[in-house]
Motif scaffolding. Structure first.
Motif, PDB file in Angstrom:
ATOM      1  N   ILE A 217       0.816  -1.214   0.000  1.00 56.34           N
ATOM      2  CA  ILE A 217       0.000   0.000   0.000  1.00 56.34           C
ATOM      3  C   ILE A 217       0.851   1.266   0.000  1.00 56.34           C
ATOM      4  O   ILE A 217       0.452   2.300  -0.543  1.00 56.34           O
ATOM      5  CB  ILE A 217      -0.969  -0.003   1.207  1.00 56.34           C
ATOM      6  N   SER A 218       2.050   1.202   0.559  1.00 64.83           N
ATOM      7  CA  SER A 218       2.906   2.391   0.623  1.00 64.83           C
ATOM      8  C   SER A 218       3.343   2.845  -0.767  1.00 64.83           C
ATOM      9  O   SER A 218       3.531   4.040  -1.012  1.00 64.83           O
ATOM     10  CB  SER A 218       4.136   2.116   1.489  1.00 64.83           C
ATOM     11  N   VAL A 219       3.487   1.895  -1.692  1.00 63.62           N
ATOM     12  CA  VAL A 219       3.890   2.238  -3.061  1.00 63.62           C
ATOM     13  C   VAL A 219       2.815   3.086  -3.732  1.00 63.62           C
ATOM     14  O   VAL A 219       3.102   4.073  -4.408  1.00 63.62           O
ATOM     15  CB  VAL A 219       4.150   0.961  -3.889  1.00 63.62           C
ATOM     16  N   TYR A 220       1.558   2.711  -3.518  1.00 61.14           N
ATOM     17  CA  TYR A 220       0.453   3.433  -4.144  1.00 61.14           C
ATOM     18  C   TYR A 220       0.169   4.749  -3.423  1.00 61.14           C
ATOM     19  O   TYR A 220      -0.176   5.747  -4.053  1.00 61.14           O
ATOM     20  CB  TYR A 220      -0.795   2.548  -4.169  1.00 61.14           C
ATOM     21  N   SER A 221       0.326   4.756  -2.126  1.00 60.61           N
ATOM     22  CA  SER A 221       0.075   5.975  -1.353  1.00 60.61           C
ATOM     23  C   SER A 221       0.982   7.113  -1.798  1.00 60.61           C
ATOM     24  O   SER A 221       0.599   8.284  -1.770  1.00 60.61           O
ATOM     25  CB  SER A 221       0.294   5.704   0.138  1.00 60.61           C
ATOM     26  N   SER A 222       2.188   6.764  -2.243  1.00 59.32           N
ATOM     27  CA  SER A 222       3.161   7.790  -2.619  1.00 59.32           C
ATOM     28  C   SER A 222       2.751   8.562  -3.869  1.00 59.32           C
ATOM     29  O   SER A 222       3.273   9.639  -4.133  1.00 59.32           O
ATOM     30  CB  SER A 222       4.535   7.146  -2.835  1.00 59.32           C
ATOM     31  N   CYS A 223       1.823   8.019  -4.662  1.00 58.19           N
ATOM     32  CA  CYS A 223       1.401   8.683  -5.901  1.00 58.19           C
ATOM     33  C   CYS A 223       0.189   9.587  -5.701  1.00 58.19           C
ATOM     34  O   CYS A 223      -0.285  10.208  -6.655  1.00 58.19           O
ATOM     35  CB  CYS A 223       1.066   7.639  -6.965  1.00 58.19           C
ATOM     36  N   ILE A 224      -0.325   9.645  -4.497  1.00 51.29           N
ATOM     37  CA  ILE A 224      -1.565  10.387  -4.262  1.00 51.29           C
ATOM     38  C   ILE A 224      -1.263  11.844  -3.923  1.00 51.29           C
ATOM     39  O   ILE A 224      -0.589  12.140  -2.935  1.00 51.29           O
ATOM     40  CB  ILE A 224      -2.376   9.723  -3.135  1.00 51.29           C
ATOM     41  N   ASN A 225      -1.753  12.739  -4.770  1.00 51.22           N
ATOM     42  CA  ASN A 225      -1.624  14.172  -4.509  1.00 51.22           C
ATOM     43  C   ASN A 225      -3.018  14.793  -4.572  1.00 51.22           C
ATOM     44  O   ASN A 225      -4.027  14.088  -4.645  1.00 51.22           O
ATOM     45  CB  ASN A 225      -0.659  14.822  -5.503  1.00 51.22           C
ATOM     46  N   GLU A 226      -3.094  16.102  -4.565  1.00 53.09           N
ATOM     47  CA  GLU A 226      -4.396  16.773  -4.522  1.00 53.09           C
ATOM     48  C   GLU A 226      -5.223  16.499  -5.777  1.00 53.09           C
ATOM     49  O   GLU A 226      -6.455  16.395  -5.706  1.00 53.09           O
ATOM     50  CB  GLU A 226      -4.196  18.283  -4.347  1.00 53.09           C
ATOM     51  N   GLU A 227      -4.556  16.362  -6.925  1.00 57.44           N
ATOM     52  CA  GLU A 227      -5.278  16.056  -8.165  1.00 57.44           C
ATOM     53  C   GLU A 227      -5.975  14.701  -8.065  1.00 57.44           C
ATOM     54  O   GLU A 227      -7.121  14.540  -8.482  1.00 57.44           O
ATOM     55  CB  GLU A 227      -4.307  16.038  -9.351  1.00 57.44           C
ATOM     56  N   VAL A 228      -5.265  13.734  -7.514  1.00 57.02           N
ATOM     57  CA  VAL A 228      -5.832  12.393  -7.371  1.00 57.02           C
ATOM     58  C   VAL A 228      -6.982  12.415  -6.362  1.00 57.02           C
ATOM     59  O   VAL A 228      -8.026  11.783  -6.569  1.00 57.02           O
ATOM     60  CB  VAL A 228      -4.746  11.386  -6.939  1.00 57.02           C
ATOM     61  N   LEU A 229      -6.805  13.152  -5.279  1.00 53.84           N
ATOM     62  CA  LEU A 229      -7.867  13.262  -4.277  1.00 53.84           C
ATOM     63  C   LEU A 229      -9.112  13.914  -4.872  1.00 53.84           C
ATOM     64  O   LEU A 229     -10.243  13.507  -4.580  1.00 53.84           O
ATOM     65  CB  LEU A 229      -7.374  14.069  -3.075  1.00 53.84           C
ATOM     66  N   ASN A 230      -8.911  14.923  -5.710  1.00 55.13           N
ATOM     67  CA  ASN A 230     -10.056  15.576  -6.357  1.00 55.13           C
ATOM     68  C   ASN A 230     -10.785  14.614  -7.281  1.00 55.13           C
ATOM     69  O   ASN A 230     -12.020  14.643  -7.388  1.00 55.13           O
ATOM     70  CB  ASN A 230      -9.590  16.803  -7.143  1.00 55.13           C
ATOM     71  N   LYS A 231     -10.019  13.756  -7.947  1.00 59.54           N
ATOM     72  CA  LYS A 231     -10.636  12.748  -8.814  1.00 59.54           C
ATOM     73  C   LYS A 231     -11.467  11.781  -7.978  1.00 59.54           C
ATOM     74  O   LYS A 231     -12.578  11.394  -8.370  1.00 59.54           O
ATOM     75  CB  LYS A 231      -9.547  11.987  -9.579  1.00 59.54           C
ATOM     76  N   PHE A 232     -10.948  11.398  -6.824  1.00 56.98           N
ATOM     77  CA  PHE A 232     -11.684  10.511  -5.921  1.00 56.98           C
ATOM     78  C   PHE A 232     -12.985  11.182  -5.474  1.00 56.98           C
ATOM     79  O   PHE A 232     -14.047  10.559  -5.464  1.00 56.98           O
ATOM     80  CB  PHE A 232     -10.824  10.165  -4.701  1.00 56.98           C
ATOM     81  N   ARG A 233     -12.900  12.454  -5.108  1.00 62.32           N
ATOM     82  CA  ARG A 233     -14.093  13.189  -4.661  1.00 62.32           C
ATOM     83  C   ARG A 233     -15.144  13.262  -5.764  1.00 62.32           C
ATOM     84  O   ARG A 233     -16.347  13.195  -5.503  1.00 62.32           O
ATOM     85  CB  ARG A 233     -13.691  14.599  -4.221  1.00 62.32           C
ATOM     86  N   GLU A 234     -14.674  13.408  -6.991  1.00 63.02           N
ATOM     87  CA  GLU A 234     -15.589  13.483  -8.135  1.00 63.02           C
ATOM     88  C   GLU A 234     -16.308  12.156  -8.358  1.00 63.02           C
ATOM     89  O   GLU A 234     -17.518  12.127  -8.620  1.00 63.02           O
ATOM     90  CB  GLU A 234     -14.786  13.853  -9.388  1.00 63.02           C
ATOM     91  N   GLU A 238     -19.902  10.412  -2.086  1.00 62.62           N
ATOM     92  CA  GLU A 238     -20.504   9.978  -0.820  1.00 62.62           C
ATOM     93  C   GLU A 238     -19.446   9.705   0.252  1.00 62.62           C
ATOM     94  O   GLU A 238     -19.761   9.662   1.441  1.00 62.62           O
ATOM     95  CB  GLU A 238     -21.359   8.721  -1.042  1.00 62.62           C
ATOM     96  N   GLU A 239     -18.207   9.524  -0.181  1.00 64.59           N
ATOM     97  CA  GLU A 239     -17.115   9.311   0.771  1.00 64.59           C
ATOM     98  C   GLU A 239     -16.373  10.632   0.947  1.00 64.59           C
ATOM     99  O   GLU A 239     -15.712  11.113   0.038  1.00 64.59           O
ATOM    100  CB  GLU A 239     -16.164   8.221   0.274  1.00 64.59           C
ATOM    101  N   LYS A 240     -16.489  11.212   2.088  1.00 65.60           N
ATOM    102  CA  LYS A 240     -15.924  12.536   2.330  1.00 65.60           C
ATOM    103  C   LYS A 240     -14.430  12.439   2.621  1.00 65.60           C
ATOM    104  O   LYS A 240     -14.017  11.861   3.624  1.00 65.60           O
ATOM    105  CB  LYS A 240     -16.633  13.214   3.504  1.00 65.60           C
ATOM    106  N   VAL A 241     -13.628  12.981   1.714  1.00 68.16           N
ATOM    107  CA  VAL A 241     -12.166  12.969   1.881  1.00 68.16           C
ATOM    108  C   VAL A 241     -11.696  14.369   2.241  1.00 68.16           C
ATOM    109  O   VAL A 241     -12.033  15.325   1.564  1.00 68.16           O
ATOM    110  CB  VAL A 241     -11.476  12.512   0.577  1.00 68.16           C
TER     111      VAL A 241
END
Length: 241
Positions: A217-234, A238-241
């Motif tokens: 999981i640490s390998v994938y966590s390292s690629c997460i930035n605000e752009e990726v978080l915004n994509k998740f929110r989009e 229903e899942e509040k990040v």
């Protein structure tokens, strides 16, 4: 030379060839790598007269032969989801050293000791970049965005899987379906990027649950930035990040 139609190219890249020609597991893997080679090489060298996958049985093409050799020799050394990065590493290095001059682009660059050396050097640089998203070091765009592109694609794939199977989770249903979620993740139905970001996953999954998943999981966590978080929110509002 007559330009290939879009339809011809789509036929060449059809995964139906795997069942049509009764490919075994290693041949299937090699064919998928060959498809990636065709797609990525055209993106990085758009003006080059690339050789395509042979019409008919793709195993008879030169591209397939090199990709088969690569798949055989790197079994257990390269993760399944890293072959795209491996191909990019070879092409990025070739493009860099050519410095705009004419260069020979063939799948032969994928195999051999020199190819492995190029991969290790490129991967080391790539890992430094994705673990430091705010780094000011200038790097080729194809390197800098690869991890984030995969994150976007993984989240979209997960959303599609949820929609197709009418899945929607809250704390209760996520807990009830925990074993299924782990199984779906190991089957690549749910992306590790979803597991890394989801507040539900963080609330429900325990250390032993992560140990049951076939990824770090640490390998994938390292690629997460605000752009990726915004994509998740989009995709998962229903899942509040």
């Amino acid at each position: 030379m007559k330009k290939k139609s879009k339809k011809t190219e789509e036929n060449e890249l059809s995964l139906e060839a795997i069942s049509q020609y009764k490919m075994d597991d290693l041949e299937s893997k090699a064919y998928k790598i060959a498809i990636k080679w065709v797609q990525i090489s055209k993106k990085i060298f758009p003006n080059y007269n690339h050789t395509g996958i042979k019409k008919g049985d793709p195993r008879k093409s030169l591209i397939f032969k090199f990709c088969y050799k690569l798949a055989r020799e790197t079994a257990g050394l390269i993760a399944e989801d890293e072959y795209e990065l491996y191909i990019r590493s070879q092409l990025d290095v070739i493009k860099h050293i050519s410095n705009g001059n004419p260069v020979l682009v063939t799948p032969a660059c994928l195999v051999g000791d020199k190819a492995w050396f190029r991969w290790k050097l490129w991967k080391r640089k790539y890992d430094k970049i994705v673990t430091k998203p705010t780094s000011k070091v200038e790097v080729p765009q194809s390197i800098n965005k690869t991890g984030f592109y995969k994150a976007f694609a993984g989240l979209e794939q997960t959303k599609e899987f949820f929609n197709k199977n009418s899945l929607s989770f809250n704390l209760t249903t996520f807990k009830e379906k925990k074993s299924d979620i782990i199984r779906w993740t190991n089957l690549n139905k749910i992306s590790p990027y979803y597991i890394c970001i989801s507040p539900l996953a963080k609330s429900i999954l325990q250390k032993e649950d992560y140990a049951r998943m076939n990824f770090d999981i640490s390998v994938y966590s390292s690629c997460i930035n605000e752009e990726v978080l915004n994509k998740f929110r989009e995709l998962f509002p229903e899942e509040k990040v």
